[in-house]
Design an enzyme around this catalytic site. Structure first.
Site, PDB file in Angstrom:
ATOM      1  N   ASP A  26      -8.394  -9.195   3.249  1.00 48.75           N
ATOM      2  CA  ASP A  26      -8.198  -8.128   4.236  1.00 48.75           C
ATOM      3  C   ASP A  26      -9.324  -8.092   5.265  1.00 48.75           C
ATOM      4  O   ASP A  26     -10.187  -7.212   5.199  1.00 48.75           O
ATOM      5  CB  ASP A  26      -8.113  -6.779   3.501  1.00 48.75           C
ATOM      6  CG  ASP A  26      -7.576  -5.681   4.385  1.00 48.75           C
ATOM      7  OD1 ASP A  26      -7.167  -5.982   5.516  1.00 48.75           O
ATOM      8  OD2 ASP A  26      -7.577  -4.522   3.939  1.00 48.75           O
ATOM      9  N   GLU A  63       0.834  -1.208   0.000  1.00 50.13           N
ATOM     10  CA  GLU A  63       0.000   0.000   0.000  1.00 50.13           C
ATOM     11  C   GLU A  63       0.869   1.259   0.000  1.00 50.13           C
ATOM     12  O   GLU A  63       0.741   2.136   0.841  1.00 50.13           O
ATOM     13  CB  GLU A  63      -0.977  -0.031   1.179  1.00 50.13           C
ATOM     14  CG  GLU A  63      -1.886  -1.260   1.111  1.00 50.13           C
ATOM     15  CD  GLU A  63      -2.997  -1.307   2.150  1.00 50.13           C
ATOM     16  OE1 GLU A  63      -2.793  -0.765   3.246  1.00 50.13           O
ATOM     17  OE2 GLU A  63      -4.046  -1.884   1.853  1.00 50.13           O
ATOM     18  N   GLU A 105     -13.067  -2.832  11.433  1.00 51.58           N
ATOM     19  CA  GLU A 105     -13.068  -2.075  10.185  1.00 51.58           C
ATOM     20  C   GLU A 105     -14.166  -2.527   9.218  1.00 51.58           C
ATOM     21  O   GLU A 105     -14.938  -1.724   8.713  1.00 51.58           O
ATOM     22  CB  GLU A 105     -11.684  -2.195   9.511  1.00 51.58           C
ATOM     23  CG  GLU A 105     -11.628  -1.526   8.151  1.00 51.58           C
ATOM     24  CD  GLU A 105     -10.245  -1.596   7.514  1.00 51.58           C
ATOM     25  OE1 GLU A 105      -9.313  -2.148   8.139  1.00 51.58           O
ATOM     26  OE2 GLU A 105     -10.095  -1.085   6.400  1.00 51.58           O
TER      27      GLU A 105
HETATM   28  C1  GCU Z   1      -6.205  -2.459   5.437  1.00 50.76           C
HETATM   29  C2  GCU Z   1      -6.638  -1.197   6.112  1.00 50.76           C
HETATM   30  C3  GCU Z   1      -5.522  -0.201   6.161  1.00 50.76           C
HETATM   31  C4  GCU Z   1      -4.281  -0.834   6.771  1.00 50.76           C
HETATM   32  C5  GCU Z   1      -3.922  -2.096   6.038  1.00 50.76           C
HETATM   33  C6  GCU Z   1      -2.799  -2.879   6.681  1.00 50.76           C
HETATM   34  O1  GCU Z   1      -5.998  -2.233   4.077  1.00 50.76           O
HETATM   35  O2  GCU Z   1      -7.757  -0.656   5.438  1.00 50.76           O
HETATM   36  O3  GCU Z   1      -5.959   0.892   6.918  1.00 50.76           O
HETATM   37  O4  GCU Z   1      -3.215   0.036   6.745  1.00 50.76           O
HETATM   38  O5  GCU Z   1      -5.026  -2.950   6.009  1.00 50.76           O
HETATM   39  O6  GCU Z   1      -3.104  -3.877   7.331  1.00 50.76           O
HETATM   40  O7  GCU Z   1      -1.646  -2.547   6.534  1.00 50.76           O
END
Ligand code: GCU
Length: 674
Positions: free
Chosen positions: A359, A280, A387
């Site tokens: 996720d 990410e 979440e």
């Molecule tokens: C999910 C989540 C993010 C988080 C990521 C992670 O995508 O929405 O907020 O940073 O997981 O576990 O790194």
């Protein structure tokens, strides 16, 4: 100590005034015996403080600590390496005039103290008691996604208890109460900053923050909890303008070595680092053409001399995919990235693996890395913060889901190669293993926003300690410690908790398909929210059917990552567990499920039923008015109103979507909007 002025909800399951007793009902006197040299130990002091607080608040009994063994009735605490108990384990034996808690480590005594408090609070007879308790998992860890500005990524319970305005909160009072809560369920590790390490948090490993972080570490240390920090893989560039962060560059390696040396001078008991890399948009070794083993081992070398660990996350996938490209499957990513690295990590590196391949959805299969990786330390990562499971407005007790994960049989060494045996270190003999959870607390009065969500934190800790406990046992424990032992209260709350995961699943996303949420914040229905997105999260609904073909024969081949017989089980639509049908297969709406219903009718049915269930929770909850703490009652009542409204929204949006796609009516003629 925590003031009495705080609301009952603040104390969670440590409310010691709940059902107060008379001091004469306690038969082991008012003395705690402990050898003098042990009193120097911070953890022992915490155990004693806790016992004193409990006896004062629960029995109005002021306990004295004595260093000579008394002849009259007393509690005795003893630590000696001769008991042969593993780290954290304790025995509690009530004999004629002595209640003895003994252990081989100070942490064992602390857990024993909390154990005794639990026993008394749960009204289990103390006389004749003989208990041996030992933690099954070595690492029992909490992850915070707190940012230094006080916000919490995916937090639904207020602001951070650690940070405000890019500074560390100075008053340690609340942090200490938090450490008490965590220690009471056996947590022994905590990472206090978000895995996404931004500008200020990158500086946590510098003198700007280290002293203050050391104060937090000290508070946790006295409750047997080791502190970890999330670090930015590109820190050498951000902090010291090095040209790169290449893990094979000697300058970079030296930078980390020196940095670690300094950190450990200030925080000698630091657990180590947690790292999210190449995920990410976070930096990582891929930038330099290096593997994750090379990246993790570099950090591991830097902290090795201090007994430090590097916890490296496997949540690595491409978040810039094109929905038109049907060959990439996000579910495959973690396994594809890590499986060939098995055995290449240093022995102080641990891979942290999310329970599912996507996720934290309400239903996913288990990550095939479990069972696939054999020669690598592993931690299982759960998400306690809700979440994707109602964001603590909805009641969703996650313990049944976590139990399914832990009980999942990978067949890595034949039948009975369960995930719980992998993460306990038993199956493969890996040295550093355990469970981590992304926590659900903040500075809300009851810690978790909705006081019912505290059951998830409690349950998480208990499962880390003993994954063999049943969901029902855990729910019952939490209820009686939090709300007391009234039979009706226990029945009502237990029923709501134990059915709530299925209920949430019913009115939201069916049969393992996941997502269908609003983009970004992930709350509320948006069926095509992620359908054309670069995040790789698709359901492929068209007018004929829905679901992702992940088979080997016609699909993305994800199924191949499982070991037999799971592989064949998932590959075949007839044997694939129905609750995961749409995760593994693209299925026609008129496909007949095992009970004879069509897929479409099933979707309609569960969405109506899910809403009815929430209605029934509301009714049942109202019957408790007056029987439990009023603040608790009101908070949950308000939550249920939101949950019912949201469940109806989910039901109508989902049902209308499929009605519009198919033109097929509900066989029971219920209201579906056109
Ligand atoms: C999910 C989540 C993010 C988080 C990521 C992670 O995508 O929405 O907020 O940073 O997981 O576990 O790194």
């Amino acid at each position: 100590m925590n003031g009495n002025e705080k609301s009952k909800m603040y104390h969670c399951w440590l409310d010691y005034q709940l059902h107060k007793k008379q001091s004469k009902e306690w038969i082991y006197g008012n003395q705690i015996y402990c050898a003098e040299d042990l009193l120097k130990e911070g953890v022992i002091q915490s155990a004693i403080d806790e016992l004193k607080l409990f006896f004062l608040q629960h029995f109005d009994l002021s306990m004295d600590v004595v260093t000579k063994r008394p002849v009259q009735a007393h509690i005795a605490l003893d630590v000696a390496e001769t008991y042969g108990l593993k780290e954290g384990a304790y025995e509690m034996v009530a004999e004629d005039n002595q209640l003895l808690i003994h252990a081989d480590s100070c942490n064992g005594i602390l857990y024993g103290a909390f154990g005794l408090i639990q026993v008394i609070k749960r009204q289990i007879p103390v006389q004749g008691l003989k208990i041996k308790e030992e933690p099954i998992n070595k690492i029992r860890m909490i992850n915070h996604w707190d940012n230094s500005d006080g916000s919490i990524e995916r937090g639904y319970a207020g602001k951070s208890i650690f940070y405000h305005n890019n500074e560390i909160i100075q008053d340690m009072g609340r942090i200490k109460d938090y450490a008490r809560l965590l220690a009471s369920v056996g947590i022994n590790s905590i990472c206090i900053n978000n895995v996404n390490v931004h500008h200020y948090e990158t500086q946590f490993i510098t003198d700007i923050y280290l002293k203050d972080i050391a104060r937090i570490a000290k508070v946790f240390e006295t409750y047997g909890i080791r502190l970890f920090l999330s670090v930015n893989f590109a820190a050498p560039i951000s902090l010291d303008h090095l040209e790169n962060a290449d893990p094979l560059n000697t300058e970079v390696r030296e930078w980390w070595r020196k940095t670690a040396e300094h950190i450990y001078k200030v925080i000698p008991n630091l657990g180590g680092f947690l790292v999210k890399a190449d995920s990410e948009n976070r930096p990582g070794p891929f930038t330099y053409g290096r593997t994750h083993a090379e990246g993790a081992n570099m950090l591991a070398d830097a902290v090795r001399a201090y007994g430090g660990l590097v916890i490296w996350r496997c949540f690595v996938y491409n978040c810039h995919v094109d929905w038109r490209d049907r060959t990439t499957d996000r579910a495959r990513a973690a396994y594809d990235h890590f499986i060939d690295l098995d055995g290449q990590f240093n022995d102080n590196v641990i891979l942290q693996i999310k329970n599912g391949p996507m996720d934290f959805q309400i239903r996913e299969p288990l990550s095939p890395l479990f069972g696939g990786l054999k020669n690598t330390n592993q931690i299982l990562e759960f998400q306690i913060t809700q979440e994707y499971t109602g964001q603590q407005k909805h009641i969703c007790f996650l313990v049944p889901m976590w139990k399914e994960c832990l009980d999942f049989d990978t067949y890595a060494k034949g039948e009975n190669s369960r995930i719980k045996d992998i993460v306990s270190g038993n199956l493969f003999g890996n040295k550093e293993t355990g469970i981590a959870g992304v926590v659900n607390i903040g500075d809300s009065e009851c810690w978790s926003g909705n006081p019912m969500a505290a059951a998830n934190l409690y349950g998480f800790g208990r499962l880390c300690w003993n994954p063999h406990l049943s969901s029902k046992e855990i729910a019952d424990e939490w209820i009686s410690l939090t709300l007391g032992s009234d039979k009706k209260v226990r029945e009502v709350v237990s029923k709501i908790l134990l059915t709530s995961r299925k209920t949430y699943e019913d009115y939201t996303v069916p049969l393992g398909i996941g997502w269908m949420v609003n983009v970004g914040h992930h709350y509320g229905p948006n069926i095509e929210g992620y359908e054309y997105s670069p995040w790789g999260t698709y359901h492929y609904a068209d007018y004929k059917g829905i679901g992702v073909d992940r088979t080997m024969e016609t699909g993305t081949g994800y199924v191949r990552q499982y070991l037999e017989p799971n592989r064949s089980l998932y590959e075949n639509i007839k044997t694939c567990p129905e609750e995961l049908l749409l995760f593994f297969h693209h299925v026609a709406y008129d496909y007949e499920l095992k009970d004879g219903r069509t897929l479409l009718q099933y979707i309609y049915d569960v969405h109506f039923e899910g809403v009815e269930q929430v209605s029934s929770y509301q009714k049942a909850w109202k019957s408790l008015n007056g029987s439990i703490d009023q603040d608790f009652y009101n908070a949950v009542n308000e939550g249920l109103e939101i949950q019912l409204k949201d469940a109806k929204e989910w039901r109508d949006v989902v049902n209308t979507y499929f009605y519009r796609k198919t033109g097929i009516r509900d066989s029971k003629n219920r209201k579906i909007y056109e």
